[in-house]
Design a protein around this motif. Structure first.
Motif, mmCIF file in Angstrom:
data_model
loop_
_atom_site.group_PDB
_atom_site.id
_atom_site.type_symbol
_atom_site.label_atom_id
_atom_site.label_comp_id
_atom_site.label_asym_id
_atom_site.label_seq_id
_atom_site.Cartn_x
_atom_site.Cartn_y
_atom_site.Cartn_z
ATOM 1 N N HIS A 92 0.840 -1.193 0.000
ATOM 2 C CA HIS A 92 0.000 0.000 0.000
ATOM 3 C C HIS A 92 0.878 1.248 0.000
ATOM 4 O O HIS A 92 2.093 1.164 0.203
ATOM 5 N N HIS A 94 0.808 5.675 1.260
ATOM 6 C CA HIS A 94 0.138 6.763 1.980
ATOM 7 C C HIS A 94 0.386 8.054 1.210
ATOM 8 O O HIS A 94 1.514 8.552 1.178
ATOM 9 N N PRO A 95 -0.651 8.587 0.573
ATOM 10 C CA PRO A 95 -0.435 9.761 -0.281
ATOM 11 C C PRO A 95 -0.022 11.017 0.469
ATOM 12 O O PRO A 95 0.545 11.925 -0.133
ATOM 13 N N VAL A 162 -3.770 3.762 0.235
ATOM 14 C CA VAL A 162 -4.171 3.190 -1.048
ATOM 15 C C VAL A 162 -3.648 1.764 -1.057
ATOM 16 O O VAL A 162 -2.434 1.542 -1.128
ATOM 17 N N SER A 167 -7.310 -1.524 -4.493
ATOM 18 C CA SER A 167 -7.704 -0.381 -5.331
ATOM 19 C C SER A 167 -7.746 -0.766 -6.802
ATOM 20 O O SER A 167 -8.559 -0.236 -7.561
#
Ligand code: GLV
Ligand code: MN
Length: 201
Positions: A92, A94-95, A162, A167
């Protein structure tokens, strides 16, 4: 990271029946300072292990501003990550945040991939840390014999997550099979199989 705070604190007001209040900046609205109490700065949910009884063998207990309103405007948050033997907190990003992984028990392989495609990883033991730059795809994998636990610390009150497989293969409405088949250079049958695993409900 998040914007600088403009006051001592801004304990997030309880969310209304309409659901999440969304403001562009700085996060959530504050409750009146006169109603703020010590418990607003306290968070106990991470004292307990999350269940790892799932296909990944992983449990994450989030401590972002939605769980811990006292973090609002403070620019940080933390998760607890529990991994069964062989468990993986799956790929994943993390934006909105870098992530510091501090291992508290056991040992885990922690890794991320940079924008030029290089994979950086380390087996991290109890008391040791590894840092994941903002936005990089990453995971934690329990490579020890017993359960493993880490606290992950973020320079954002709401790092966002995300999940790679979720996704791509679990998006609703679905991304067309043809797009995914071309993107991953495989037959549509393989895409249908992956979608069946990540479709919700
Ligand atoms: C671990 O990667 C986490 O996001 O808590
Ligand atoms: Mn993470």
């Amino acid at each position: 990271g998040d914007p600088e705070p403009v006051q001592d604190f801004c304990v997030a007001a309880p969310l209304g029946v309409e659901g999440k209040v969304s403001l562009a900046f700085p996060g959530l609205p504050c409750k009146p300072a006169s109603t703020v109490v010590s418990d607003d700065f306290f968070f106990a949910a991470q004292a307990r292990a999350a269940s790892t009884d799932n296909p990944n063998g992983a449990g994450v207990t989030p401590g972002n501003v939605e769980a811990f309103p006292g973090l609002n405007t403070l620019g940080l948050s933390l998760n607890r990550v529990d991994l069964a033997p062989g468990g993986v907190n799956p790929l994943h990003t993390h934006p909105r945040s870098a992530e510091l992984v501090h291992v508290e028990a056991g040992e885990m392989l922690v890794g991320f991939v940079s924008t030029d495609g290089k994979f950086y990883s380390k087996v991290v033991q109890e008391g040791e840390s590894f840092v994941i730059p903002r936005g990089m795809m990453h995971f934690q994998y329990n490579v020890g014999a017993g359960a493993a636990r880490a606290m992950t610390v973020f320079n954002s009150q709401l790092p966002g997550v995300v999940l790679a497989a979720q996704s791509v293969f679990g998006a609703q409405p679905e991304i067309p099979d043809a797009v995914l088949a071309k993107s991953f250079q495989v037959d549509a049958e393989i895409i249908k199989l992956l979608k069946s695993k990540f479709r919700k409900g």
